[in-house]
Design a protein around this motif. Structure first.
Motif, PDB file in Angstrom:
ATOM      1  N   THR A  90       0.825  -1.287   0.070  1.00  0.00           N
ATOM      2  CA  THR A  90       0.037  -0.156   0.063  1.00  0.00           C
ATOM      3  C   THR A  90       0.899   1.347  -0.144  1.00  0.00           C
ATOM      4  OG1 THR A  90      -0.190   0.054   2.514  1.00  0.00           O
ATOM      5  CG2 THR A  90      -1.921  -1.151   1.248  1.00  0.00           C
ATOM      6  N   ASP A 172       0.609   6.156  -1.924  1.00  0.00           N
ATOM      7  CA  ASP A 172      -0.335   5.227  -1.170  1.00  0.00           C
ATOM      8  C   ASP A 172      -1.495   4.916  -2.145  1.00  0.00           C
ATOM      9  OD1 ASP A 172       0.094   5.790   1.704  1.00  0.00           O
ATOM     10  OD2 ASP A 172       0.103   7.723   0.795  1.00  0.00           O
ATOM     11  N   GLY A 186      -4.198   0.713   3.982  1.00  0.00           N
ATOM     12  CA  GLY A 186      -2.836   1.085   4.588  1.00  0.00           C
ATOM     13  C   GLY A 186      -3.032   2.164   5.457  1.00  0.00           C
TER      14      GLY A 186
END
Length: 303
Positions: A90, A172, A186
């Motif tokens: 992530t 991300d 994440g």
């Protein structure tokens, strides 16, 4: 809170673990929790893991620290006997990517946003902890990268891995198991604590809020939310944290706009009415306020 404190003690490294530090992982146990459909959440030390099991093979999101790989593999073997085929990162921090090398060598394909590969393949510096991070070995690097999103049609599910722009870092992604109705956030979401925002890796408080809005737009009332850290969650709890971030971002922005220095903003205690609920993790109120100040002070001035 015991779980959060344990995670916090490990989070401050966010990097691969020296051999002398491996002893601290000796007593860590990896637990699994059914989430929905064929998706499980694994907890140990470091970021929460999502696992999708089925006949196509095992699909995993994040992989914690290298010394825990064997324990993670053992736990997964108790859920399914198919081989691990894919690992999604992530973001680049070592408490989510530390197992990459071990799992890559075992045959799994590592997948991540292109910025994750850029960061794990080169020396980094996490300013908040004054910590230099060495490049990862070749076997730990993502072998498949994407710029916007990619979709896996796997184990009867459609799994969309979506880049959300700079948020916790500049790489991300959220992972949406659309059939199971599960989203892995994440480190965009620290359930129950102020979230770490790695400004030195391109993260920003504005991006965190926008990424949470993206996840909420994908969610229904029954969606299960796997945070990067903390217990399994849901859209209602995520919305509470999103609104907290927006409120405190606006407060701190006003202080920045008034010309107050970083020390003055921290001394003003803008988070004090939220500290009892969110200020008990490793991101203490003063540290977190300073990070948000840095994020906002770095924004281009409006003309």
């Amino acid at each position: 809170m015991k779980q959060i404190a344990g995670i916090a003690a490990l989070l401050v490294s966010l990097v691969s673990v020296p051999a002398l530090a491996e002893d601290r992982f000796a007593k860590v146990e990896i637990s699994s929790e059914p989430v929905a459909g064929n998706v499980y959440m694994l907890k140990g030390a470091g970021g929460n893991i999502a696992v999708l099991v089925g006949e196509d093979g095992t699909f995993m999101v994040d992989d914690q620290y290298a010394p825990l790989t064997a324990k993670i593999q053992k736990t997964i073997a108790g859920l399914a006997d198919q081989p691990l085929r894919f690992v999604i990162n992530t973001h680049w921090h070592g408490d989510h990517t530390g197992g990459n090398e071990n799992l890559g060598k075992s045959g799994a394909l590592i997948v991540a946003h292109e910025n994750v590969r850029k960061r794990v393949s080169s020396e980094q510096f996490i300013a908040a902890f004054k910590r230099k991070v060495e490049p990862s070995p070749a076997a730990a690097l993502p072998v498949i990268t994407f710029t916007d999103a990619t979709t896996f049609h796997w184990n009867g599910d459609k799994v969309r891995v979506q880049y959300v722009g700079p948020a916790h870092t500049d790489g991300d992604s959220i992972v949406h198991f659309t059939e199971a109705d599960v989203i892995h956030m994440g480190d965009i979401y620290f359930n129950g604590t102020y979230p770490f925002i790695d400004v030195s890796s391109g993260g920003s408080v504005d991006g965190m809020i926008e990424a949470m809005d993206t996840a909420l737009a994908l969610s229904g009332k029954n969606t299960k939310i796997i945070p990067g850290h903390g217990p399994l969650s849901n859209p209602a709890e995520l919305k509470v944290q999103r609104d907290m971030l927006a409120t405190l971002r606006d407060r701190i922005q006003r202080l920045v706009d008034s010309g107050k220095s970083r020390d003055q903003v921290v001394a003003a205690k803008p988070t004090k009415d939220f500290d009892g609920k969110f200020g008990q993790g490793f991101m203490t109120p003063d540290i977190w306020t300073g990070i948000v100040y840095d994020s906002l002070a770095a924004k281009p001035k409006k003309s």
